[in-house]
Motif scaffolding. Structure first.
Motif, PDB file in Angstrom:
ATOM      1  N   ILE A 164       0.902  -1.316  -0.114  1.00  0.00           N
ATOM      2  CA  ILE A 164       0.029   0.079   0.056  1.00  0.00           C
ATOM      3  C   ILE A 164       0.938   1.176   0.084  1.00  0.00           C
ATOM      4  CG2 ILE A 164      -1.719   1.295   1.522  1.00  0.00           C
ATOM      5  CD1 ILE A 164      -2.710  -1.455   2.300  1.00  0.00           C
ATOM      6  N   LEU A 165       1.817   1.059   0.778  1.00  0.00           N
ATOM      7  CA  LEU A 165       2.717   2.319   0.803  1.00  0.00           C
ATOM      8  C   LEU A 165       3.746   2.510  -0.533  1.00  0.00           C
ATOM      9  CD1 LEU A 165       4.305   1.892   4.512  1.00  0.00           C
ATOM     10  CD2 LEU A 165       2.539   3.549   3.816  1.00  0.00           C
ATOM     11  N   ILE A 191       3.044  12.999   1.888  1.00  0.00           N
ATOM     12  CA  ILE A 191       2.815  11.815   2.734  1.00  0.00           C
ATOM     13  C   ILE A 191       4.173  10.964   3.013  1.00  0.00           C
ATOM     14  CG2 ILE A 191       2.033   9.276   2.124  1.00  0.00           C
ATOM     15  CD1 ILE A 191      -0.147  10.681   0.015  1.00  0.00           C
ATOM     16  N   GLY A 192       4.858  11.182   1.961  1.00  0.00           N
ATOM     17  CA  GLY A 192       6.350  10.536   2.477  1.00  0.00           C
ATOM     18  C   GLY A 192       7.100  11.281   3.467  1.00  0.00           C
ATOM     19  N   LEU A 247       4.999   9.910   6.727  1.00  0.00           N
ATOM     20  CA  LEU A 247       5.089   8.674   7.076  1.00  0.00           C
ATOM     21  C   LEU A 247       6.767   8.448   7.558  1.00  0.00           C
ATOM     22  CD1 LEU A 247       3.450   6.946   4.306  1.00  0.00           C
ATOM     23  CD2 LEU A 247       2.747   6.977   6.760  1.00  0.00           C
ATOM     24  N   SER A 248       7.488   9.192   7.059  1.00  0.00           N
ATOM     25  CA  SER A 248       8.991   9.269   7.798  1.00  0.00           C
ATOM     26  C   SER A 248       8.890   9.585   9.231  1.00  0.00           C
ATOM     27  CB  SER A 248       9.762  10.149   6.824  1.00  0.00           C
ATOM     28  OG  SER A 248       9.980   9.645   5.575  1.00  0.00           O
ATOM     29  N   ILE A 249       8.355  10.548   9.468  1.00  0.00           N
ATOM     30  CA  ILE A 249       8.245  11.182  10.837  1.00  0.00           C
ATOM     31  C   ILE A 249       7.594   9.928  11.836  1.00  0.00           C
ATOM     32  CG2 ILE A 249       7.357  12.697  12.480  1.00  0.00           C
ATOM     33  CD1 ILE A 249       7.686  14.690  10.134  1.00  0.00           C
ATOM     34  N   ASP A 256      11.335  16.293   2.940  1.00  0.00           N
ATOM     35  CA  ASP A 256       9.916  16.052   2.388  1.00  0.00           C
ATOM     36  C   ASP A 256       9.038  16.990   2.447  1.00  0.00           C
ATOM     37  OD1 ASP A 256      10.926  13.961   0.602  1.00  0.00           O
ATOM     38  OD2 ASP A 256       9.940  12.210   1.850  1.00  0.00           O
ATOM     39  N   LEU A 257       8.745  17.543   3.568  1.00  0.00           N
ATOM     40  CA  LEU A 257       7.686  18.300   3.935  1.00  0.00           C
ATOM     41  C   LEU A 257       7.915  19.623   3.390  1.00  0.00           C
ATOM     42  CD1 LEU A 257       6.951  17.279   7.524  1.00  0.00           C
ATOM     43  CD2 LEU A 257       5.433  16.656   5.487  1.00  0.00           C
TER      44      LEU A 257
END
Length: 290
Positions: A55-56, A71-72, A75-77, A200-201
């Motif tokens: 899914i990821l 999203i990346g 999810l990394s955090i 990413d953010l």
């Protein structure tokens, strides 16, 4: 590949030891009839972990660049939080893990023992979900797919083999030292994943400062050099690092490492007990029953 090998090895060994303890205990109390329940729970946990990874990997296709980066980064955090929790949880509970699992088994042995499916699923699923999430974040950070996955797979294979040898009493490993050293390394790796998540953010426009660099050593450490690739693949080091990334790394790694090392130092007297106690107690023999 090296960082993901360590992740697969550590998480896989935890899961393998858990499964070994569960199996040895039900054999010891002569309830072999519930072994299938344990293996069913393990299989479901593996299936859920693989599904999460799929899914990821494929769930973000078709989204805009900014959405994918958002999203990346998020999810990394989350992966960093999960791994940090896992490192401290294992350090705190490793000594009493066997008794904790045996208590759970005793509570779910009524009737046909279907409750053991849940026990095995939760015990192994926790490790599997953390592994899937963290490996996905590491893969995104390096921009490579094959080698990180190969490294993780090799780590899991070695972990399963070690877990079997330990539970059979054929190999003795100081598990306290293993989890202490691997925990310290994973904190550094998690710091790199957190830093990449912040980047990413920034690319998604959620955080500012994308072009405000704390340092740029690309001339000395080219990203495409072997040592630049090594640093990127192991600790997610970026030659061009923004102030936000650098601050996130320092504010996470420094205090977390200090707290972790102090916790390890407090457990030092207990670590003098041979780790083979954990492995020997997992064997369904008179010695393992002690």
């Amino acid at each position: 590949m090296l960082a993901n090998f360590l992740i697969g090895l550590r998480e896989g060994l935890e899961a393998a030891l858990v499964v070994g303890i569960l199996i040895a205990y039900v054999v010891k109390i002569r309830r072999r009839d519930v072994l299938k329940r344990i293996w069913l729970g393990v299989a479901l946990a593996v299936l859920v972990s693989l599904s999460l990874g799929a899914i990821l990997t494929f769930g973000t296709y078709g989204l805009s660049f900014e959405a994918q980066e958002a999203i990346g980064g998020s999810l990394s955090i989350i992966a960093t939080i999960f791994v940090t929790w896992m490192v401290f949880w294992m350090l705190r509970t490793s000594k009493n893990l066997k008794h904790h699992l045996q208590h759970d088994v005793d509570q779910h042995l009524e009737g046909a023992g279907w409750g053991l499916v849940l026990v095995a699923f939760l015990a192994v699923g926790r490790e599997g979900i953390e592994t899937a999430l963290f490996i996905w974040a590491a893969v995104q950070a390096t921009g490579s797919t094959t080698l990180p996955l190969v490294g993780a797979a090799l780590g899991i294979v070695v972990a399963v083999l070690l877990g079997w040898l330990i539970n059979r009493g054929l190999v003795r490993i100081n598990l306290s030292k293993f989890f202490a050293w691997s925990g310290a390394v994973l904190i550094v790796v998690a710091g790199g994943v957190l830093s990449y998540g912040v980047h990413d953010l920034q690319e998604a426009g959620i955080l500012p400062g994308l072009h405000s660099l704390a340092f740029d050593v690309s001339a000395a450490i080219p990203p495409d050099s072997w040592y630049g690739t090594l640093l990127k693949g192991t600790v997610n080091f970026s030659p061009a690092t923004t102030w936000f990334e650098a601050a996130a790394w320092v504010l996470y790694v420094v205090p977390t490492m200090i707290v972790f090392l102090r916790a390890v130092a407090r457990k030092a007297p207990a670590a003098q007990v041979p780790s083979s106690d954990s492995s020997s107690t997992a064997r369904p023999t008179p010695q393992g029953a002690r």
